[in-house]
Motif scaffolding. Structure first.
Motif, PDB file in Angstrom:
ATOM      1  N   GLN A 166       5.294  -2.268   9.932  1.00  0.00           N
ATOM      2  CA  GLN A 166       4.096  -2.133   9.102  1.00  0.00           C
ATOM      3  C   GLN A 166       3.546  -3.487   8.627  1.00  0.00           C
ATOM      4  O   GLN A 166       2.628  -3.536   7.815  1.00  0.00           O
ATOM      5  N   GLU A 211       9.543   7.751   4.921  1.00  0.00           N
ATOM      6  CA  GLU A 211       9.685   8.857   5.877  1.00  0.00           C
ATOM      7  C   GLU A 211      10.610   8.449   7.024  1.00  0.00           C
ATOM      8  O   GLU A 211      11.424   9.242   7.495  1.00  0.00           O
ATOM      9  N   ASP A 252       5.032   5.082   1.911  1.00  0.00           N
ATOM     10  CA  ASP A 252       5.324   6.468   2.300  1.00  0.00           C
ATOM     11  C   ASP A 252       5.835   6.542   3.739  1.00  0.00           C
ATOM     12  O   ASP A 252       6.776   7.277   4.034  1.00  0.00           O
ATOM     13  N   TYR A 253       5.211   5.786   4.630  1.00  0.00           N
ATOM     14  CA  TYR A 253       5.638   5.763   6.033  1.00  0.00           C
ATOM     15  C   TYR A 253       7.073   5.241   6.146  1.00  0.00           C
ATOM     16  O   TYR A 253       7.911   5.831   6.839  1.00  0.00           O
ATOM     17  N   GLU A 310       0.829  -1.200   0.000  1.00  0.00           N
ATOM     18  CA  GLU A 310       0.000   0.000   0.000  1.00  0.00           C
ATOM     19  C   GLU A 310       0.866   1.252   0.000  1.00  0.00           C
ATOM     20  O   GLU A 310       1.894   1.312   0.673  1.00  0.00           O
ATOM     21  N   LYS A 311       0.438   2.256  -0.753  1.00  0.00           N
ATOM     22  CA  LYS A 311       1.166   3.524  -0.850  1.00  0.00           C
ATOM     23  C   LYS A 311       1.398   4.144   0.523  1.00  0.00           C
ATOM     24  O   LYS A 311       2.472   4.675   0.797  1.00  0.00           O
ATOM     25  N   GLU A 312       0.408   4.081   1.402  1.00  0.00           N
ATOM     26  CA  GLU A 312       0.549   4.680   2.732  1.00  0.00           C
ATOM     27  C   GLU A 312       1.677   4.014   3.515  1.00  0.00           C
ATOM     28  O   GLU A 312       2.427   4.683   4.226  1.00  0.00           O
ATOM     29  N   LYS A 313       1.786   2.687   3.386  1.00  0.00           N
ATOM     30  CA  LYS A 313       2.864   1.979   4.096  1.00  0.00           C
ATOM     31  C   LYS A 313       4.222   2.319   3.495  1.00  0.00           C
ATOM     32  O   LYS A 313       5.188   2.548   4.232  1.00  0.00           O
TER      33      LYS A 313
END
Length: 165
Positions: free
Chosen positions: A112, A31, A27-28, A22-25
């Motif tokens: 994650q 970061e 991105d995290y 997933e993009k959110e994972k």
């Protein structure tokens, strides 16, 4: 999960499910990498996301293993040699800095629910050529990233008395 549990859960995964990350994972995780420490805060690195079918096929030429091909995506971690700090005695710290950043990546991925593996035994010259990386950039580590299709294997570690004196 506390930090000790996290590091015990991180392992070198060699079988991945075909599920996308997933993009959110992602991105995290990136970061977390961005905040990795480096010598004199030079941050002499670049991370390339490899997830398109053509680029994945190119990268797989650099490390031709069946298990490696199961990963849904990869991250190529490169040292930017013209940005790395050099100690007074000539020791270059780019290799140390990239190692710190990659381990941040691997631990963040584990947190994650994702799996990784450090791949350093690849054809870095071919990788540099296939991806047209600039002269100053050395691909140092490939990190397959995805959901594990295998299970955490017990780690054989030295005892505390063997590593602390």
């Amino acid at each position: 999960m506390n930090f000790l549990e996290l590091v015990k859960n991180r392992y070198s995964c060699r079988a991945y499910q075909s599920l996308d990350v997933e993009k959110e994972k992602l991105d995290y995780i990136l970061e977390c990498v961005r905040f990795a420490p480096s010598a004199v805060n030079k941050q002499p690195w670049r991370f390339h996301i490899v997830n398109g079918e053509d680029d994945k096929a190119k990268l797989q030429q650099c490390y031709n293993r069946d298990w490696f091909k199961t990963a849904p995506m990869y991250i190529v971690a490169s040292i930017l040699h013209d940005e790395e700090w050099v100690r007074a005695d000539g020791k270059h710290h780019g290799d140390i800095d990239i190692a710190i950043a990659v381990e941040h990546l691997c631990l963040a991925a584990t947190e994650q629910g994702l799996a990784t593996c450090w791949v350093c035994n690849f054809d870095s010259v071919m990788c540099k050529e296939l991806f047209a990386l600039p002269e100053n950039e050395e691909p140092a580590v490939i990190i397959p990233l995805g959901y594990a299709a295998d299970e955490v294997k017990p780690k054989n570690r030295k005892g505390i008395d063997d590593i602390v004196k």
